[in-house]
Motif scaffolding. Structure first.
Motif, PDB file in Angstrom:
ATOM      1  N   LYS A 142      29.091  67.972  41.447  1.00 36.97           N
ATOM      2  CA  LYS A 142      29.547  68.056  43.041  1.00 36.97           C
ATOM      3  C   LYS A 142      28.978  66.330  43.500  1.00 36.97           C
ATOM      4  N   ILE A 143      29.996  65.767  44.282  1.00 38.53           N
ATOM      5  CA  ILE A 143      29.790  64.396  44.731  1.00 38.53           C
ATOM      6  C   ILE A 143      29.384  64.907  46.183  1.00 38.53           C
ATOM      7  N   LYS A 144      28.245  64.322  46.615  1.00 33.05           N
ATOM      8  CA  LYS A 144      27.603  64.500  47.970  1.00 33.05           C
ATOM      9  C   LYS A 144      27.796  63.281  48.806  1.00 33.05           C
ATOM     10  N   LEU A 145      28.602  62.522  48.578  1.00 30.12           N
ATOM     11  CA  LEU A 145      28.508  61.339  49.589  1.00 30.12           C
ATOM     12  C   LEU A 145      28.962  61.643  50.830  1.00 30.12           C
ATOM     13  N   ASP A 146      29.614  62.582  51.133  1.00 28.71           N
ATOM     14  CA  ASP A 146      29.956  62.968  52.528  1.00 28.71           C
ATOM     15  C   ASP A 146      28.520  63.554  53.521  1.00 28.71           C
ATOM     16  N   GLU A 147      27.682  64.116  52.435  1.00 23.83           N
ATOM     17  CA  GLU A 147      26.538  64.640  53.198  1.00 23.83           C
ATOM     18  C   GLU A 147      25.537  63.456  53.463  1.00 23.83           C
ATOM     19  N   LEU A 148      25.636  62.711  52.211  1.00 19.97           N
ATOM     20  CA  LEU A 148      24.707  61.386  52.603  1.00 19.97           C
ATOM     21  C   LEU A 148      25.138  60.549  53.619  1.00 19.97           C
ATOM     22  N   MET A 149      26.316  60.487  53.857  1.00 20.34           N
ATOM     23  CA  MET A 149      26.870  59.813  54.708  1.00 20.34           C
ATOM     24  C   MET A 149      26.572  60.211  56.268  1.00 20.34           C
ATOM     25  N   PHE A 150      26.437  61.691  56.211  1.00 17.90           N
ATOM     26  CA  PHE A 150      26.257  62.439  57.539  1.00 17.90           C
ATOM     27  C   PHE A 150      24.624  62.331  57.830  1.00 17.90           C
ATOM     28  N   ARG A 151      23.844  62.192  56.677  1.00 17.16           N
ATOM     29  CA  ARG A 151      22.385  62.201  56.968  1.00 17.16           C
ATOM     30  C   ARG A 151      21.993  60.867  57.497  1.00 17.16           C
ATOM     31  N   ASN A 152      22.765  59.796  57.101  1.00 18.53           N
ATOM     32  CA  ASN A 152      22.594  58.620  57.629  1.00 18.53           C
ATOM     33  C   ASN A 152      23.119  57.970  58.691  1.00 18.53           C
ATOM     34  N   GLY A 153      23.112  58.985  59.514  1.00 20.41           N
ATOM     35  CA  GLY A 153      23.588  58.388  61.074  1.00 20.41           C
ATOM     36  C   GLY A 153      25.079  58.625  60.935  1.00 20.41           C
ATOM     37  N   LYS A 154      25.751  59.654  60.502  1.00 24.37           N
ATOM     38  CA  LYS A 154      27.322  59.663  60.426  1.00 24.37           C
ATOM     39  C   LYS A 154      28.025  58.472  60.077  1.00 24.37           C
ATOM     40  N   VAL A 155      27.547  57.879  58.931  1.00 21.21           N
ATOM     41  CA  VAL A 155      28.115  56.689  58.751  1.00 21.21           C
ATOM     42  C   VAL A 155      29.667  56.910  58.273  1.00 21.21           C
ATOM     43  N   LYS A 156      30.684  55.994  58.660  1.00 21.45           N
ATOM     44  CA  LYS A 156      32.091  56.454  58.204  1.00 21.45           C
ATOM     45  C   LYS A 156      32.385  55.256  56.912  1.00 21.45           C
ATOM     46  N   VAL A 157      33.401  55.693  56.340  1.00 20.97           N
ATOM     47  CA  VAL A 157      33.889  54.962  55.326  1.00 20.97           C
ATOM     48  C   VAL A 157      34.139  53.433  55.390  1.00 20.97           C
ATOM     49  N   PRO A 158      34.654  52.881  56.697  1.00 23.17           N
ATOM     50  CA  PRO A 158      34.959  51.469  56.742  1.00 23.17           C
ATOM     51  C   PRO A 158      33.090  50.942  56.764  1.00 23.17           C
ATOM     52  N   LYS A 159      32.309  51.353  57.263  1.00 25.28           N
ATOM     53  CA  LYS A 159      31.063  51.031  57.364  1.00 25.28           C
ATOM     54  C   LYS A 159      30.449  50.714  55.914  1.00 25.28           C
ATOM     55  N   VAL A 160      30.679  51.979  55.119  1.00 22.25           N
ATOM     56  CA  VAL A 160      30.329  52.002  53.667  1.00 22.25           C
ATOM     57  C   VAL A 160      30.895  50.889  52.882  1.00 22.25           C
ATOM     58  N   VAL A 161      32.090  50.405  53.132  1.00 24.71           N
ATOM     59  CA  VAL A 161      32.931  49.660  52.514  1.00 24.71           C
ATOM     60  C   VAL A 161      32.256  48.240  52.705  1.00 24.71           C
ATOM     61  N   GLU A 162      31.773  48.003  53.801  1.00 25.62           N
ATOM     62  CA  GLU A 162      31.139  46.764  54.645  1.00 25.62           C
ATOM     63  C   GLU A 162      29.777  46.711  53.831  1.00 25.62           C
ATOM     64  N   MET A 163      29.032  47.810  53.688  1.00 25.17           N
ATOM     65  CA  MET A 163      27.466  47.743  52.857  1.00 25.17           C
ATOM     66  C   MET A 163      27.710  47.673  51.386  1.00 25.17           C
ATOM     67  N   THR A 164      28.727  47.997  50.809  1.00 21.82           N
ATOM     68  CA  THR A 164      28.757  48.026  49.261  1.00 21.82           C
ATOM     69  C   THR A 164      30.005  47.051  48.666  1.00 21.82           C
ATOM     70  N   GLY A 165      30.853  46.898  49.475  1.00 14.85           N
ATOM     71  CA  GLY A 165      31.948  46.023  48.773  1.00 14.85           C
ATOM     72  C   GLY A 165      32.908  46.871  48.031  1.00 14.85           C
ATOM     73  N   LEU A 166      32.671  48.038  48.148  1.00 12.32           N
ATOM     74  CA  LEU A 166      33.649  48.982  47.262  1.00 12.32           C
ATOM     75  C   LEU A 166      34.907  49.296  48.139  1.00 12.32           C
ATOM     76  N   ASN A 167      35.957  49.687  47.248  1.00 14.43           N
ATOM     77  CA  ASN A 167      37.231  49.660  47.620  1.00 14.43           C
ATOM     78  C   ASN A 167      37.349  50.958  48.693  1.00 14.43           C
ATOM     79  N   ARG A 168      38.052  50.812  49.716  1.00 14.85           N
ATOM     80  CA  ARG A 168      38.091  51.810  50.584  1.00 14.85           C
ATOM     81  C   ARG A 168      38.631  53.265  50.316  1.00 14.85           C
TER      82      ARG A 168
END
Length: 76
Positions: free
Chosen positions: A3-29
């Motif tokens: 199970k991939i828990k990225l959604d839970e991790l994003m929620f626990r870290n201040g409801k981070v959205k995918v565009p912010k994770v793109v900025e944080m990681t450089g990963l493809n949207r």
């Protein structure tokens, strides 16, 4: 199954959205959206590393093994 828990991790870290994770990681949207929805069949180790660095977490915070229960063959 894994199970991939990225959604839970994003929620626990201040409801981070995918565009912010793109900025944080450089990963493809699109990759991140697929991971968030758990719609991937494989994940690159480099991707896991970037997520771990961005969220200051371990791989276990992103992935979890969940035993599948299939009728009579269900594990007890």
């Amino acid at each position: 199954m894994i199970k991939i828990k990225l959604d839970e991790l994003m929620f626990r870290n201040g409801k981070v959205k995918v565009p912010k994770v793109v900025e944080m990681t450089g990963l493809n949207r699109n990759t991140l959206y697929a991971l968030e929805r758990g719609e991937v069949r494989r994940i690159d180790v480099e991707t896991l590393e970037k997520l771990c660095v961005a969220f200051n977490c371990s791989v276990g915070d992103i992935l979890e093994y969940v035993e599948e229960k299939n009728g009579d063959n269900a594990a007890v």
